[in-house]
Design a protein around this motif. Structure first.
Motif, PDB file in Angstrom:
ATOM      1  N   ALA A  23      21.903 -19.721   0.748  1.00  0.00           N
ATOM      2  CA  ALA A  23      20.618 -19.106   1.094  1.00  0.00           C
ATOM      3  C   ALA A  23      20.806 -17.694   1.619  1.00  0.00           C
ATOM      4  N   MET A  24      21.818 -17.514   2.458  1.00  0.00           N
ATOM      5  CA  MET A  24      22.067 -16.197   3.029  1.00  0.00           C
ATOM      6  C   MET A  24      22.502 -15.209   1.954  1.00  0.00           C
ATOM      7  N   ARG A  25      23.342 -15.670   1.056  1.00  0.00           N
ATOM      8  CA  ARG A  25      23.820 -14.806  -0.025  1.00  0.00           C
ATOM      9  C   ARG A  25      22.665 -14.343  -0.914  1.00  0.00           C
ATOM     10  N   LYS A  26      21.767 -15.239  -1.235  1.00  0.00           N
ATOM     11  CA  LYS A  26      20.674 -14.909  -2.144  1.00  0.00           C
ATOM     12  C   LYS A  26      19.649 -13.975  -1.509  1.00  0.00           C
ATOM     13  N   ALA A  27      19.503 -14.043  -0.192  1.00  0.00           N
ATOM     14  CA  ALA A  27      18.446 -13.276   0.476  1.00  0.00           C
ATOM     15  C   ALA A  27      18.921 -11.957   1.063  1.00  0.00           C
ATOM     16  N   ALA A  28      20.228 -11.763   1.227  1.00  0.00           N
ATOM     17  CA  ALA A  28      20.736 -10.561   1.898  1.00  0.00           C
ATOM     18  C   ALA A  28      20.434  -9.304   1.095  1.00  0.00           C
ATOM     19  N   MET A  29      20.347  -8.189   1.789  1.00  0.00           N
ATOM     20  CA  MET A  29      20.023  -6.908   1.157  1.00  0.00           C
ATOM     21  C   MET A  29      21.269  -6.071   0.857  1.00  0.00           C
ATOM     22  N   SER A  30      22.351  -6.281   1.596  1.00  0.00           N
ATOM     23  CA  SER A  30      23.531  -5.417   1.471  1.00  0.00           C
ATOM     24  C   SER A  30      24.587  -6.039   0.557  1.00  0.00           C
ATOM     25  N   PRO A  31      25.156  -5.250  -0.361  1.00  0.00           N
ATOM     26  CA  PRO A  31      26.214  -5.773  -1.229  1.00  0.00           C
ATOM     27  C   PRO A  31      27.421  -6.312  -0.475  1.00  0.00           C
ATOM     28  N   ILE A  32      27.707  -5.773   0.720  1.00  0.00           N
ATOM     29  CA  ILE A  32      28.841  -6.282   1.500  1.00  0.00           C
ATOM     30  C   ILE A  32      28.638  -7.762   1.805  1.00  0.00           C
ATOM     31  N   ILE A  33      27.387  -8.225   1.810  1.00  0.00           N
ATOM     32  CA  ILE A  33      27.102  -9.643   2.053  1.00  0.00           C
ATOM     33  C   ILE A  33      26.924 -10.385   0.731  1.00  0.00           C
ATOM     34  N   TYR A  34      26.026  -9.921  -0.144  1.00  0.00           N
ATOM     35  CA  TYR A  34      25.706 -10.736  -1.317  1.00  0.00           C
ATOM     36  C   TYR A  34      26.710 -10.600  -2.464  1.00  0.00           C
ATOM     37  N   GLU A  35      27.546  -9.577  -2.457  1.00  0.00           N
ATOM     38  CA  GLU A  35      28.580  -9.452  -3.482  1.00  0.00           C
ATOM     39  C   GLU A  35      29.972  -9.745  -2.912  1.00  0.00           C
ATOM     40  N   VAL A  36      30.343  -9.040  -1.853  1.00  0.00           N
ATOM     41  CA  VAL A  36      31.675  -9.216  -1.265  1.00  0.00           C
ATOM     42  C   VAL A  36      31.761 -10.544  -0.516  1.00  0.00           C
ATOM     43  N   LEU A  37      30.637 -11.049  -0.027  1.00  0.00           N
ATOM     44  CA  LEU A  37      30.570 -12.279   0.773  1.00  0.00           C
ATOM     45  C   LEU A  37      31.297 -12.123   2.098  1.00  0.00           C
ATOM     46  N   ASP A  38      31.083 -10.980   2.741  1.00  0.00           N
ATOM     47  CA  ASP A  38      31.686 -10.710   4.047  1.00  0.00           C
ATOM     48  C   ASP A  38      30.848 -11.410   5.110  1.00  0.00           C
ATOM     49  N   MET A  39      30.941 -12.750   5.127  1.00  0.00           N
ATOM     50  CA  MET A  39      30.090 -13.557   6.003  1.00  0.00           C
ATOM     51  C   MET A  39      30.700 -14.943   6.142  1.00  0.00           C
ATOM     52  N   GLY A  40      30.085 -15.767   6.961  1.00  0.00           N
ATOM     53  CA  GLY A  40      30.515 -17.146   7.123  1.00  0.00           C
ATOM     54  C   GLY A  40      29.407 -17.971   7.744  1.00  0.00           C
ATOM     55  N   THR A  41      29.396 -19.274   7.474  1.00  0.00           N
ATOM     56  CA  THR A  41      28.398 -20.175   8.037  1.00  0.00           C
ATOM     57  C   THR A  41      29.092 -21.404   8.602  1.00  0.00           C
ATOM     58  N   GLY A  42      28.425 -22.082   9.508  1.00  0.00           N
ATOM     59  CA  GLY A  42      28.997 -23.296  10.072  1.00  0.00           C
ATOM     60  C   GLY A  42      28.003 -24.039  10.930  1.00  0.00           C
ATOM     61  N   ILE A  43      28.399 -25.247  11.328  1.00  0.00           N
ATOM     62  CA  ILE A  43      27.599 -26.108  12.194  1.00  0.00           C
ATOM     63  C   ILE A  43      28.485 -26.520  13.360  1.00  0.00           C
ATOM     64  N   THR A  44      27.952 -26.433  14.574  1.00  0.00           N
ATOM     65  CA  THR A  44      28.680 -26.914  15.743  1.00  0.00           C
ATOM     66  C   THR A  44      27.929 -28.092  16.361  1.00  0.00           C
ATOM     67  N   ASP A  45      28.627 -28.820  17.218  1.00  0.00           N
ATOM     68  CA  ASP A  45      27.934 -29.848  17.976  1.00  0.00           C
ATOM     69  C   ASP A  45      27.159 -29.196  19.119  1.00  0.00           C
ATOM     70  N   ALA A  46      26.542 -29.987  19.955  1.00  0.00           N
ATOM     71  CA  ALA A  46      25.693 -29.444  21.018  1.00  0.00           C
ATOM     72  C   ALA A  46      26.484 -28.630  22.023  1.00  0.00           C
ATOM     73  N   GLN A  47      27.780 -28.898  22.145  1.00  0.00           N
ATOM     74  CA  GLN A  47      28.627 -28.176  23.097  1.00  0.00           C
ATOM     75  C   GLN A  47      29.284 -26.936  22.493  1.00  0.00           C
ATOM     76  N   GLY A  48      29.093 -26.719  21.192  1.00  0.00           N
ATOM     77  CA  GLY A  48      29.635 -25.532  20.552  1.00  0.00           C
ATOM     78  C   GLY A  48      30.949 -25.735  19.828  1.00  0.00           C
ATOM     79  N   ASP A  49      31.445 -26.963  19.734  1.00  0.00           N
ATOM     80  CA  ASP A  49      32.662 -27.216  18.959  1.00  0.00           C
ATOM     81  C   ASP A  49      32.308 -27.302  17.481  1.00  0.00           C
ATOM     82  N   ILE A  50      33.113 -26.647  16.651  1.00  0.00           N
ATOM     83  CA  ILE A  50      32.792 -26.577  15.227  1.00  0.00           C
ATOM     84  C   ILE A  50      32.821 -27.985  14.624  1.00  0.00           C
ATOM     85  N   ALA A  51      31.724 -28.377  13.990  1.00  0.00           N
ATOM     86  CA  ALA A  51      31.619 -29.703  13.394  1.00  0.00           C
ATOM     87  C   ALA A  51      31.806 -29.646  11.892  1.00  0.00           C
ATOM     88  N   SER A  52      31.420 -28.536  11.294  1.00  0.00           N
ATOM     89  CA  SER A  52      31.595 -28.374   9.853  1.00  0.00           C
ATOM     90  C   SER A  52      31.654 -26.895   9.536  1.00  0.00           C
TER      91      SER A  52
END
Length: 553
Positions: A26-55
């Motif tokens: 979703a982020m890739r498709k909606a971003a305006m800057s090529p550094i995001i939608y082409e280079v993919l200079d980004m990352g996504t994730g899910i944490t638990d309620a305490q902030g530990d990375i869950a996925s």
């Protein structure tokens, strides 16, 4: 304790991964800057309620490693009653926001509530083209403190209960030279965390909060078990390494491996400096986490439990644990230096598991100016690709991103020429010699950018411009990273590695060269047919084939 069968657990855990991947798309498709939608200079994730990375979703490994730390910092800055359903927080401050990188890398995080209970967070991070500061693009090799690098956002609430806080949006727009791009990328990130939050709420509705939370706990316990099992297969050992750097400083590391822990000691390193290459402690930890993962179970799951057996020691006030107000714009070069230092130290003991050195630089190339066709300001931010090191039985990969970047891509020529005031006249493999061995290092690249407008500029941040990538088992070192500026109507070549706002005019040429990776094994043992293939493909010339490999062209 609620009963959780293995099938339900796996369904929930795979759903977490799918949701993180959907956020990325979703982020890739909606971003305006090529550094995001082409280079993919980004990352996504899910944490638990305490902030530990869950996925961990898709994206740059070093970025995914940032998200849990940013969420924990948000929790530190805000009381529980200040965090409400529909909120979105924004953060980019390596000293007080948990972003751990630099001000251009902006984290967006959203708390996820189910039946009014905080059960998780969705988060993403992406590079924004400009966040203010002393130069366009916000990155200057001359910055001496973080205040010169742009707008600092330390866990700021951006959206409250679903409604944007207009004053914060106004501050963001007023502090960017490219406010339209900023706002487009901002709302792409918001859409991603909102979409992920909705999916997590649906998951909780289907399975119930208790089973959802237990599945996350079990998943993190599994991550720890996989790491401990991998450590148990390694011999207990203590290693150390000192390595000279391009600026003549020396970086040092000590590593102790037991069956239950890996201890990484980075305390004996230079003090933080007055330039922009400082690294926060969390940044050093992320580099250590990537190294730990590469040695133990690179194909296994990655979550908060994965790194429980890892311990990292740093010294406050050092280059790898910089304190405010240290500048960190080019943090990534020392982050990759730490990563490469650790890999080199471990490769001496585990050459069967790890390759020789790679070009090991982000090779950040920033070209800006006024687009000659549209009259709009542009800023090209391009991390470059280079050669990876050889390993037992295999040549290194050509033209890949550094280990910090993961599966990212270079900006296509067509996009580059359309969006920026440049022509890309050449993109080839770098023909400079280096990386010879029984198995050769992968080749770097050579790119020629032709500038189209006067009053343009170039900023670059390259390391491995003096000290080449290291070989293994008598393999030879690779080649160097650097940029040349060739002025129109001049044969003089200006060479740069770390430079800010180098003036450019229409007709000037920028030539980027990235290095070959190190070789593995003695060059004399390379198969003669492989050398002939190298000759055919232009990886070596006839003189090198004869002198290094003993094969006549």
């Amino acid at each position: 304790m609620h009963s959780l069968d293995i099938f339900t657990r796996d369904i929930i855990q795979n759903a977490l991964q799918a949701i993180a991947d959907e956020m990325f798309a979703a982020m890739r498709k909606a971003a305006m800057s090529p550094i995001i939608y082409e280079v993919l200079d980004m990352g996504t994730g899910i944490t638990d309620a305490q902030g530990d990375i869950a996925s961990s979703g898709a994206g740059i490994p070093a970025f995914v490693g940032v998200l849990d730390k940013a969420v924990k910092q948000i929790l530190k800055h805000h009381h529980a009653d200040e965090i409400e359903d529909g909120d979105v927080f924004i953060s980019n401050d390596p000293h007080d926001g948990g972003a751990v990188t630099h001000l251009n890398d902006v984290v967006l995080a959203m708390p996820v509530f189910a039946d009014r209970h905080l059960v998780a967070w969705t988060a993403n991070i992406a590079h924004w083209n400009d966040v203010g500061g002393m130069v366009p693009g916000s990155l200057s090799t001359e910055a001496v403190d973080i205040f010169q690098e742009g707008l600092r956002l330390a866990s700021v609430k951006l959206i409250s209960r679903g409604q944007p806080i207009r004053s914060v949006l106004q501050i963001l727009r007023a502090n960017s030279r490219m406010p339209d791009f900023m706002e487009g990328d901002l709302w792409a990130g918001i859409a991603a965390v909102r979409g992920g939050a909705l999916r997590l709420q649906q998951l909780n509705s289907k399975y119930g909060i208790d089973l959802f939370l237990q599945a996350m706990r079990d998943f993190m316990d599994l991550g720890e078990k996989i790491s401990l099992k991998a450590l148990a297969t390694l011999p207990g050992t203590t290693l150390s390494l000192s390595e000279p750097q391009d600026d003549a400083s020396v970086f040092k590391v000590g590593i102790t491996i037991s069956h239950t822990e890996m201890l990484i000691d980075l305390r004996d390193n230079p003090d933080q400096c007055a330039g922009p290459v400082n690294l926060s402690r969390d940044g050093a930890v992320v580099a250590a986490q990537m190294t730990f993962k590469a040695l133990t179970a690179p194909q296994g799951v990655t979550n908060g439990g994965t790194f429980r057996p890892l311990k990292v020691l740093t010294r406050p006030g050092s280059l790898f644990d910089a304190q405010a107000p240290a500048a960190e714009g080019f943090y990534f070069e020392n982050m990759i230096r730490v990563y490469d230092l650790l890999l080199r130290c471990l490769a001496t003991a585990f050459p069967e598991r790890l390759p020789a050195g790679n070009f090991a630089s982000v090779c950040a190339t920033i070209i800006g100016g006024v687009h000659p066709d549209t009259g709009r300001l542009f800023t090209l931010v391009e991390p470059e690709i280079g050669g990876w090191g050889a390993e037992p039985g295999r040549d290194g990969n050509n033209a890949m991103y550094s280990g910090l970047h993961g599966e990212t891509y270079n900006c296509p020529v067509e996009i580059c020429e359309a969006r920026y005031g440049l022509y890309v006249e050449r993109m080839t493999l770098n023909d400079e010699p280096g990386g010879h061995g029984q198995f050769r290092g992968g080749r770097g690249i050579c790119i020629d950018y032709r500038v189209r407008s006067d009053a343009s500029f170039m900023t670059c941040g390259y390391t491995r411009s003096v000290v080449p990538p290291w070989g293994l088992q008598q393999g030879e070192p690779g080649s160097l990273n650097y940029v040349e500026v060739i002025r129109q109507h001049s044969d003089v070549r200006e060479r740069y590695a770390m430079a800010s706002s180098v003036p450019l005019n229409a007709g000037d040429l920028l030539r980027v060269r990235t290095g070959a990776g190190g070789g593995f094994g003695p060059p004399g043992k390379r198969c003669k047919d492989a050398v002939r293939d190298d000759l055919k493909n232009g990886y070596v010339d006839a003189a090198t084939a004869c002198a290094v490999y003993g094969v006549q062209g």
